[in-house]
Motif scaffolding. Structure first.
Motif, PDB file in Angstrom:
ATOM      1  N   CYS A  21       0.766  -1.155   0.187  1.00  0.00           N
ATOM      2  CA  CYS A  21       0.052  -0.140  -0.045  1.00  0.00           C
ATOM      3  C   CYS A  21       0.987   1.236  -0.066  1.00  0.00           C
ATOM      4  N   CYS A  24      -0.327   3.217   3.592  1.00  0.00           N
ATOM      5  CA  CYS A  24       0.351   2.779   4.934  1.00  0.00           C
ATOM      6  C   CYS A  24       1.406   1.779   4.967  1.00  0.00           C
ATOM      7  N   CYS A  59      -6.661  -0.550  -0.249  1.00  0.00           N
ATOM      8  CA  CYS A  59      -5.779  -1.539   0.783  1.00  0.00           C
ATOM      9  C   CYS A  59      -6.883  -1.790   1.936  1.00  0.00           C
ATOM     10  N   CYS A  62      -6.083   0.287   5.461  1.00  0.00           N
ATOM     11  CA  CYS A  62      -6.266   1.694   5.615  1.00  0.00           C
ATOM     12  C   CYS A  62      -7.342   2.310   5.010  1.00  0.00           C
TER      13      CYS A  62
HETATM   14 ZN   LIG Z   1      -3.035   1.108   3.489  1.00  0.00          ZN
END
Ligand SMILES: [Zn+2]
Length: 264
Positions: A21, A24, A59, A62
């Motif tokens: 990701c 994050c 993702c 997040c």
């Molecule tokens: Zn993420």
């Protein structure tokens, strides 16, 4: 309690993929789909909140992804297809660099970077075409890299690992080795990532990306002396990094653990 919020509804053309990701840093499953953001009350959609978009690599942790307005999608898909064809042509002509949007970039890094986009936008058929094109010009190592990246983005990690491992022994191209190092790092195979990263660093001593990869690896392995030295090499290349508090703090910690006097 009244629950009001917004979320994506009406998901279509869903493609599941695997990757890191960009928001994050988590490595794992991601989702790409067409949808529209709706305001909701108790999770019942009530008002469309925005235009229809293609969400790219959302993702699971997040919930963030890239949102591309659906009306701009055909142009983007076309430009990725064109970039991949240009990359194959450049590989066929044995060129190391190619121009993308006015920037001169390494051909293999363009190849690697666009495979995930091609897959998350158009799925298997986009990737298959690329692999066939590379096969037809007998570009063995670039084909192996594309197969490795394609396996990674599909989440076929066993296959990806075998292909990246083969590249690590067969290729001497720093950008290909860097991509293999990134893969091993994402799989938490830190010693393999460090070994490859060190090879790349010896070939590209002024590259900060590979130094970042090594810093992450040495930190994970608690290799304090190597960590402190790598920070010092980064400061020589980019003195402004020393002004960044988290970096300065991490460097000082590495020096303390290594029993070294930190540079002023
Ligand atoms: Zn993420």
């Amino acid at each position: 309690m009244i629950i009001y919020g917004s979320r994506m509804y009406g998901r279509k053309n869903q493609i599941r993929s695997h990757g890191r990701c960009e928001h994050c840093g988590r490595v794992g499953a991601q989702n790409s789909y067409d949808g529209r953001k709706w305001g909701h009350l108790y999770f019942i959609p009530i008002i469309p909140d925005g235009r229809r978009v293609r969400v790219l690599r959302e993702c699971k942790s997040c919930q963030k992804g890239f949102h591309i307005p659906l009306e701009t999608l055909p142009g983007i898909v076309e430009s990725i297809q064109k970039t991949l064809i240009d990359a194959v042509v450049a590989i066929g002509a044995k060129e190391n660099e190619m121009t993308v949007n006015g920037h001169s970039l390494s051909v293999v890094s363009v190849l690697g970077a666009n495979i995930s986009d091609a897959y998350c936008l158009g799925g298997e058929s986009e990737v298959r075409l690329l692999l066939e094109n590379l096969k037809s010009i007998k570009a063995d190592k670039e084909l192996l890299l594309a197969e490795a990246k394609a396996a990674e983005v599909r989440g076929d990690l066993k296959n990806a690992e075998a292909k990246f491992g083969e590249l690590a022994t067969r290729s001497t191209h720093p950008v290909i080795l860097y991509q293999a190092a990134r893969f091993f790092q994402d799989q938490a195979r830190i010693p393999e990532a460090i070994a490859l990263g060190e090879r790349v660093e010896s070939m590209l001593p002024a590259d900060l990306n590979v130094k970042q990869l090594l810093i992450d690896g040495y930190t994970a392995q608690k290799e304090w002396t190597k960590l402190a030295l790598t920070y010092e090499n980064c400061f020589l290349l980019a003195p402004e990094l020393k002004q960044q508090k988290p970096i300065a703090k991490a460097y000082q910690k590495a020096c303390k653990k290594a029993g070294r006097e930190p540079q002023k």
